[in-house]
Design an enzyme around this catalytic site. Structure first.
Site, PDB file in Angstrom:
ATOM      1  N   ASP A   1      16.146 106.857  27.385  1.00 13.80           N
ATOM      2  CA  ASP A   1      16.844 105.978  26.437  1.00 13.80           C
ATOM      3  C   ASP A   1      18.312 106.352  26.266  1.00 13.80           C
ATOM      4  O   ASP A   1      18.868 106.247  25.176  1.00 13.80           O
ATOM      5  CB  ASP A   1      16.146 105.984  25.061  1.00 13.80           C
TER       6      ASP A   1
ATOM      7  N   LYS B 261      20.628 103.446  29.940  1.00 15.16           N
ATOM      8  CA  LYS B 261      20.639 103.211  31.388  1.00 15.16           C
ATOM      9  C   LYS B 261      20.984 101.776  31.746  1.00 15.16           C
ATOM     10  O   LYS B 261      21.741 101.512  32.668  1.00 15.16           O
ATOM     11  CB  LYS B 261      19.243 103.505  31.927  1.00 15.16           C
ATOM     12  N   GLY B 262      20.390 100.820  30.996  1.00 19.58           N
ATOM     13  CA  GLY B 262      20.509  99.397  31.335  1.00 19.58           C
ATOM     14  C   GLY B 262      21.951  98.994  31.601  1.00 19.58           C
ATOM     15  O   GLY B 262      22.264  98.439  32.645  1.00 19.58           O
ATOM     16  N   LYS B 263      22.822  99.326  30.657  1.00 18.37           N
ATOM     17  CA  LYS B 263      24.221  98.898  30.764  1.00 18.37           C
ATOM     18  C   LYS B 263      24.925  99.573  31.953  1.00 18.37           C
ATOM     19  O   LYS B 263      25.660  98.919  32.700  1.00 18.37           O
ATOM     20  CB  LYS B 263      24.942  99.244  29.457  1.00 18.37           C
TER      21      LYS B 263
ATOM     22  N   GLY C 186      11.886 100.567  29.698  1.00 18.53           N
ATOM     23  CA  GLY C 186      12.237  99.246  29.165  1.00 18.53           C
ATOM     24  C   GLY C 186      13.735  99.057  29.225  1.00 18.53           C
ATOM     25  O   GLY C 186      14.475  99.865  28.681  1.00 18.53           O
TER      26      GLY C 186
ATOM     27  N   THR D 193       3.330 105.785  25.798  1.00 18.38           N
ATOM     28  CA  THR D 193       3.601 104.361  25.573  1.00 18.38           C
ATOM     29  C   THR D 193       2.318 103.522  25.713  1.00 18.38           C
ATOM     30  O   THR D 193       2.359 102.303  25.574  1.00 18.38           O
ATOM     31  CB  THR D 193       4.648 103.849  26.583  1.00 18.38           C
TER      32      THR D 193
ATOM     33  N   SER E 197      12.271 100.172  23.205  1.00 16.49           N
ATOM     34  CA  SER E 197      12.272  98.791  23.683  1.00 16.49           C
ATOM     35  C   SER E 197      10.900  98.376  24.209  1.00 16.49           C
ATOM     36  O   SER E 197      10.614  97.192  24.315  1.00 16.49           O
ATOM     37  CB  SER E 197      13.353  98.588  24.743  1.00 16.49           C
TER      38      SER E 197
ATOM     39  N   ASP F 260      30.562 105.231  20.578  1.00 16.48           N
ATOM     40  CA  ASP F 260      30.933 104.455  19.382  1.00 16.48           C
ATOM     41  C   ASP F 260      29.980 104.676  18.219  1.00 16.48           C
ATOM     42  O   ASP F 260      30.374 104.527  17.055  1.00 16.48           O
ATOM     43  CB  ASP F 260      30.960 102.959  19.730  1.00 16.48           C
TER      44      ASP F 260
HETATM   45  P1  IMP Z   1       3.978 107.921  29.066  1.00 14.16           P
HETATM   46  O1  IMP Z   1       5.063 107.922  30.081  1.00 14.16           O
HETATM   47  O2  IMP Z   1       3.677 106.552  28.512  1.00 14.16           O
HETATM   48  O3  IMP Z   1       2.747 108.632  29.554  1.00 14.16           O
HETATM   49  O4  IMP Z   1       4.487 108.769  27.790  1.00 14.16           O
HETATM   50  C1  IMP Z   1       4.724 110.168  27.864  1.00 14.16           C
HETATM   51  C2  IMP Z   1       5.945 110.561  27.036  1.00 14.16           C
HETATM   52  O5  IMP Z   1       7.113 110.018  27.642  1.00 14.16           O
HETATM   53  C3  IMP Z   1       5.929 110.022  25.596  1.00 14.16           C
HETATM   54  O6  IMP Z   1       6.585 110.950  24.766  1.00 14.16           O
HETATM   55  C4  IMP Z   1       6.773 108.751  25.698  1.00 14.16           C
HETATM   56  O7  IMP Z   1       7.359 108.392  24.469  1.00 14.16           O
HETATM   57  C5  IMP Z   1       7.814 109.205  26.704  1.00 14.16           C
HETATM   58  N1  IMP Z   1       8.407 108.082  27.444  1.00 14.16           N
HETATM   59  C6  IMP Z   1       7.864 107.390  28.457  1.00 14.16           C
HETATM   60  N2  IMP Z   1       8.713 106.448  28.911  1.00 14.16           N
HETATM   61  C7  IMP Z   1       9.840 106.564  28.184  1.00 14.16           C
HETATM   62  C8  IMP Z   1      11.102 105.895  28.219  1.00 14.16           C
HETATM   63  O8  IMP Z   1      11.374 104.983  29.017  1.00 14.16           O
HETATM   64  N3  IMP Z   1      12.012 106.312  27.287  1.00 14.16           N
HETATM   65  C9  IMP Z   1      11.764 107.316  26.421  1.00 14.16           C
HETATM   66  N4  IMP Z   1      10.603 107.976  26.358  1.00 14.16           N
HETATM   67  C10 IMP Z   1       9.647 107.606  27.242  1.00 14.16           C
END
Ligand code: IMP
Length: 423
Positions: free
Chosen positions: A13, A16-18, A40, A127, A296, A330
């Site tokens: 988070d 990355k998108g931008k 996301g 997630t 997201s 910002d």
């Molecule tokens: P999983 O990838 O759904 O198995 O989640 C494992 C850990 O990675 C958890 O703490 C999630 O919140 C974190 N996580 C998975 N994907 C993302 C992401 O795109 N951004 C931030 N945290 C993520």
């Protein structure tokens, strides 16, 4: 031509998108090499905001082909829904999207297992998209690859095998599994729709390299969520670090020209696990609101905290970063002072190393804040002095340059000092 890897330097988070969108303006190909629908990215298509979890954001650029590499785990239902949504908004993804025949398929039982575990005592805050259990099947050599999915008989056999392996686990968790037929019946239509996009993705990437194309390797999640190098066990199940670009896209390390780390000007984390600089106070809430720090994919409020330099030095080393993109500067505007963690204290001793259990007390230095709106700053020189000093301080601490500084949500609110895609 250049092959550039972009990788999250924190817990994901980082915005990355931008940055991917900006770099993709000069990319012929964007390859996602790890993770699955746990990521996301927010896209703005036809004035409407939409979130893609599997399709790389590069899909918005008509000249760019997008590849889902073999390091990924793909939920075909999610992928097809994203393609359909893009179609409806005038973005024809089908002709420019390629799916590796070696990527693994997330099936309904993976999501069931992920969700059951998350309702138990050993939850880590995933997630719940089935990512972990799908990678488990891959490593246990009973997974369904996209290639397998293209063959009904092989799929039937692989699903039977996986379901019998998961049956005792699910029973112990108090849940129930679908039958083989319930899983496979829905796969016929999916197979037909996916088939034209399925290919030997590593070969396609290789051909692009030989043709001297510009290629962006888009990482997902972040360094501290990496299965090998993250804050285990509070990690995702894939190689989120730059090394994952080699295995997940099928290229050699010698083919990578630059690795860019995404560094947010403060820190966030979603889900459980250690977070030394976490702020459970009004400042943390301010960062959350100003930075729009809500997941997201899941909508969960993200945990927020100050910048953590030892963690970033670690990410610089593990990924071999050449430069970094400093995002969301910002969001810090308006703070009187900024705290930055410069080292940790572990068992009374000052150290730069986060211990395996991640339990460390941050040692802070205080920096001056700034009040100005940064969105109209178009160069490093035009930043308020304190904001520029903050960027320079991070460059010095990491020993690499800031190639990009994000000063607002809009695409134009970005200072670019160097674009690694342009050589
Ligand atoms: P999983 O990838 O759904 O198995 O989640 C494992 C850990 O990675 C958890 O703490 C999630 O919140 C974190 N996580 C998975 N994907 C993302 C992401 O795109 N951004 C931030 N945290 C993520």
């Amino acid at each position: 031509m250049a092959t550039v890897v972009i990788v999250g330097a924190q817990w994901g988070d980082e915005g990355k998108g931008k940055v991917v969108d900006l770099y993709t303006a000069n990319a012929d190909m964007v390859v996602r090499y790890a993770g699955g629908p746990n990521a996301g990215h927010t896209l703005v298509v036809g004035g409407e905001k939409t979130i893609v979890r599997l399709v790389p954001s590069g899909i918005l650029h008509e000249q760019t082909s997008c590849v889902l590499g073999q390091g990924m785990v793909i939920d075909p239902t999610v992928l097809l829904a994203e393609i359909e949504m893009l179609d409806k908004r005038g973005v024809t993804a089908r002709k420019r999207l390629w799916v590796s025949d070696r990527a693994h398929v997330i099936l309904p039982y993976h999501i069931i297992v992920d969700s059951l575990r998350e309702s138990g005592l050993n939850a880590i805050g995933t997630t719940k998209r089935g990512v972990g259990p799908c990678y488990e099947d891959k490593i246990a050599r009973r997974g369904v690859t996209i290639g397998t999915l293209m063959d009904a008989q092989k799929t039937q056999k692989a699903v039977e095998q996986a379901l019998s392996a998961w049956a005792p686990v699910v029973a112990a968790l108090g849940g129930s599994l679908p039958t083989v037929a319930e899983v496979t019946d829905k796969l016929g239509a999916i197979r037909e729709e996916l088939a034209p996009m399925v290919c030997d993705a590593a070969k396609r990437v290789h051909e692009a390299i030989v043709a001297k194309k510009n290629i962006l390797m888009e990482g997902a999640q972040g360094t501290l969520l990496d299965i090998d190098h993250g804050t285990y066990p509070f990690v995702t199940s894939s190689t989120a670090t730059a090394g994952g670009a080699c295995t997940g896209a099928g290229i050699g390390p010698t083919q990578i020209d630059a690795v860019v780390g995404l560094v947010k000007a403060y820190t966030t984390r979603v889900g459980g696990g250690p977070f030394p600089t976490e702020l459970n106070d009004a400042t943390g809430e301010r960062l959350r609101q100003r930075g729009g720090e809500f997941g997201s994919v899941t909508g969960r409020p993200r945990r927020t905290g100050w910048l953590d330099l030892p963690a970033l030095r670690y990410a610089t080393r593990i990924n071999g970063l050449n430069g970094f993109a400093f995002t969301k500067l910002d969001v810090l505007s308006g703070e009187d002072t900024l705290q930055v963690c410069t080292s940790y204290k572990v068992n009374g001793k000052v150290t730069d190393d986060l211990p395996l259990d991640g339990i460390a007390e941050p040692v802070y230095e205080t920096f001056a804040g700034w009040k100005e709106d940064l969105s109209s700053c178009s160069s490093m020189e035009s930043l308020p002095g304190a904001a520029r000093d903050y960027v320079r301080m991070v460059e010095k601490a990491l020993g690499i340059p800031a190639w990009l500084v994000g000063t607002g949500q809009e695409r134009a609110a970005t200072i670019v000092t160097h674009d690694p895609m342009v050589r």
